[in-house]
Enzyme design. Structure first.
Site, PDB file in Angstrom:
ATOM      1  N   TRP A 169       0.822  -1.218   0.000  1.00  0.00           N
ATOM      2  CA  TRP A 169       0.000   0.000   0.000  1.00  0.00           C
ATOM      3  C   TRP A 169       0.849   1.259   0.000  1.00  0.00           C
ATOM      4  O   TRP A 169       0.459   2.280  -0.569  1.00  0.00           O
ATOM      5  CB  TRP A 169      -1.013  -0.031   1.151  1.00  0.00           C
ATOM      6  CG  TRP A 169      -2.015  -1.120   0.912  1.00  0.00           C
ATOM      7  CD1 TRP A 169      -2.140  -2.287   1.604  1.00  0.00           C
ATOM      8  CD2 TRP A 169      -2.990  -1.177  -0.146  1.00  0.00           C
ATOM      9  NE1 TRP A 169      -3.137  -3.056   1.043  1.00  0.00           N
ATOM     10  CE2 TRP A 169      -3.672  -2.402  -0.024  1.00  0.00           C
ATOM     11  CE3 TRP A 169      -3.343  -0.316  -1.187  1.00  0.00           C
ATOM     12  CZ2 TRP A 169      -4.698  -2.790  -0.900  1.00  0.00           C
ATOM     13  CZ3 TRP A 169      -4.363  -0.692  -2.052  1.00  0.00           C
ATOM     14  CH2 TRP A 169      -5.014  -1.911  -1.902  1.00  0.00           C
ATOM     15  N   LYS A 183     -12.331  -2.624   6.252  1.00  0.00           N
ATOM     16  CA  LYS A 183     -11.557  -3.571   7.052  1.00  0.00           C
ATOM     17  C   LYS A 183     -12.036  -3.580   8.501  1.00  0.00           C
ATOM     18  O   LYS A 183     -12.453  -4.605   8.992  1.00  0.00           O
ATOM     19  CB  LYS A 183     -10.075  -3.238   6.981  1.00  0.00           C
ATOM     20  CG  LYS A 183      -9.409  -3.820   5.744  1.00  0.00           C
ATOM     21  CD  LYS A 183      -9.009  -2.820   4.727  1.00  0.00           C
ATOM     22  CE  LYS A 183      -8.579  -3.474   3.439  1.00  0.00           C
ATOM     23  NZ  LYS A 183      -7.740  -2.594   2.643  1.00  0.00           N
ATOM     24  N   ASP A 185      -2.020   6.134   6.619  1.00  0.00           N
ATOM     25  CA  ASP A 185      -3.050   5.278   6.022  1.00  0.00           C
ATOM     26  C   ASP A 185      -3.359   4.166   7.023  1.00  0.00           C
ATOM     27  O   ASP A 185      -2.658   3.165   7.088  1.00  0.00           O
ATOM     28  CB  ASP A 185      -2.533   4.699   4.703  1.00  0.00           C
ATOM     29  CG  ASP A 185      -3.501   3.667   4.108  1.00  0.00           C
ATOM     30  OD1 ASP A 185      -4.592   3.451   4.692  1.00  0.00           O
ATOM     31  OD2 ASP A 185      -3.169   3.096   3.055  1.00  0.00           O
TER      32      ASP A 185
HETATM   33  C1  LIG Z   1      -7.246  -2.037   1.637  1.00  0.00           C
HETATM   34  C2  LIG Z   1      -6.229  -0.971   1.796  1.00  0.00           C
HETATM   35  C3  LIG Z   1      -6.164   0.126   0.933  1.00  0.00           C
HETATM   36  C4  LIG Z   1      -7.073   0.271  -0.249  1.00  0.00           C
HETATM   37  O1  LIG Z   1      -8.303   0.677   0.194  1.00  0.00           O
HETATM   38  P1  LIG Z   1      -9.469   1.065  -0.822  1.00  0.00           P
HETATM   39  O2  LIG Z   1     -10.486   1.578   0.155  1.00  0.00           O
HETATM   40  O3  LIG Z   1      -9.878  -0.174  -1.522  1.00  0.00           O
HETATM   41  O4  LIG Z   1      -8.966   2.108  -1.727  1.00  0.00           O
HETATM   42  C5  LIG Z   1      -5.210   1.083   1.178  1.00  0.00           C
HETATM   43  N1  LIG Z   1      -4.368   0.984   2.204  1.00  0.00           N
HETATM   44  C6  LIG Z   1      -4.390  -0.060   3.063  1.00  0.00           C
HETATM   45  C7  LIG Z   1      -3.419  -0.112   4.190  1.00  0.00           C
HETATM   46  C8  LIG Z   1      -5.326  -1.065   2.883  1.00  0.00           C
HETATM   47  O5  LIG Z   1      -5.359  -2.098   3.735  1.00  0.00           O
END
Ligand SMILES: *Cc1c(COP(=O)(O)O)cnc(C)c1O
Length: 360
Positions: free
Chosen positions: A102, A196, A172
């Site tokens: 990511w 998540k 993030d």
């Molecule tokens: C799943 C994930 C993303 C992507 O998320 P989207 O909402 O599908 O854009 C980005 N960063 C991390 C750490 C993730 O686990």
């Protein structure tokens, strides 16, 4: 009703209590005669739902008053571009820590807009470790520093918050938000896709310190401009109302269960026993340096990968599903977010020990 233990990395399990309540309120929300999905986002019922959800998130995470909380669309991936557009308007330089899949994506997107300086890079170690605390040197003239506290695919998690001095820290937190208490005041921006550890896909949370608003580049699309969204209470256009409502139910549920302090204890215990089971059996292996192992995403390999398919099939028959690892890593991955009951982890461990005995 047969519910399985779903180890998916996302969209992931939601608490059964939350799903049941949503079911009960589906057709007639609290005597309004309509579903939340059918409500005007500007009507008093939905505005009440939205405000309550924000208040509960603020309480859960202990978010200081000088932070705005935005309920947006587009996923964390949209924020990969929004971040440099909102913050990269000073020196036009940004520091990024490259610690997994990511981070790679965030960096790739940021490069369209700012000069990216990669200040830490664990790719040579296959993203199985992290820089030690204090080891990373940041650029004093960077507009911001970006990192990924939990890398969902490789299963590494920072046990500390990098100290970036006066440079705003952007995180993030898609796969670790709400998993334990954190000090929000250490961050300039926290963002997370909901699917998540918050609620259904379609909702993205952005928590941003107020002094960072209103500095966006002139060509920033209105939808991506945090100041525009903050002024409009995240209703510049129609927000993802149902996902917002569902997230609100999850926040309420977590508060009732004792908040993030309690979640942290449970999550640490769940992770520790799963890693102990992996380390304690030669049949399984986790490649991550122990100090940096994620509480949320636990990848593991079988000693003989020709047994992967059998493992997945047998696990599935016992109601343990979505254990396949990410295609870039292979093997298995158990994502054990808040909504994965401890009994689910116990069942997985029991199955793993049994499988190893029969096939080892
Ligand atoms: C799943 C994930 C993303 C992507 O998320 P989207 O909402 O599908 O854009 C980005 N960063 C991390 C750490 C993730 O686990």
């Amino acid at each position: 009703m047969a519910r399985v233990y779903n180890f998916s990395a996302g969209p992931a399990m939601l608490p059964t209590e939350v799903l049941t309540r949503a079911r009960d309120e589906m057709v007639d929300y609290q005597g309004t005669g309509m579903s939340v999905m059918e409500m005007s986002h500007r009507g008093k019922h939905f505005v009440g739902i939205a405000e309550q959800a924000e208040a509960n998130l603020r309480k859960l995470m202990n978010i200081p008053d000088n932070y705005k909380v935005l309920f947006l669309q587009g996923g964390a991936s949209t924020q990969f571009g929004a971040i440099p557009l909102n913050l990269g308007n000073g020196s036009g330089k940004a520091d990024y820590l490259n610690t997994g899949h990511w981070s790679v994506k965030a960096i790739k997107e940021a490069k369209r807009f700012v000069d990216v300086n990669v200040v830490a890079d664990t790719k040579p170690e296959n993203f199985t470790t992290l820089p030690a605390e204090g080891e990373t040197t940041f650029s004093p003239d960077a507009d911001y520093v970006h990192y990924t506290p939990n890398e969902t695919i490789a299963g590494v998690e920072f046990p500390y918050i990098p100290d970036t001095g006066d440079v705003p820290l952007v995180a993030d937190m898609s796969s670790t938000i709400l998993s334990r208490p954190i000090d929000v005041s250490k961050f300039g921006v926290i963002y997370a896709g909901a699917q998540k550890n918050i609620g259904p896909a379609g909702l993205t949370i952005v928590i941003v310190r107020e002094d960072l608003l209103g500095k966006s580049r002139e060509n920033t699309p209105a939808m991506l401009d945090w100041a525009t969204q903050a002024e409009a209470d995240s209703m510049y256009n129609t927000p993802p109302t149902y996902a917002w409502y569902m997230a609100g139910l999850v926040f309420e549920h977590l508060l009732a269960k004792g908040g993030l302090e309690e979640m942290g204890k449970i999550n640490e215990r769940k992770a520790e026993k799963l890693y102990a089971a992996i380390d304690g059996n030669d049949f399984y292996r986790n490649p991550v340096e122990p100090a940096y192992r994620s509480w949320m995403n636990v990848p593991f390999m079988l000693a003989d990968d020709s047994l992967d398919k059998t493992f997945l099939e047998e696990a599935g028959r016992q109601g343990l599903v979505t254990l396949n690892g990410h295609r870039s890593v292979g093997g298995m991955r158990a994502s054990i977010y808040n909504a994965m009951p401890e009994a689910g982890v116990d069942a997985l461990i029991h199955f793993m020990n049994d499988f190893a005995k029969r096939h080892g």
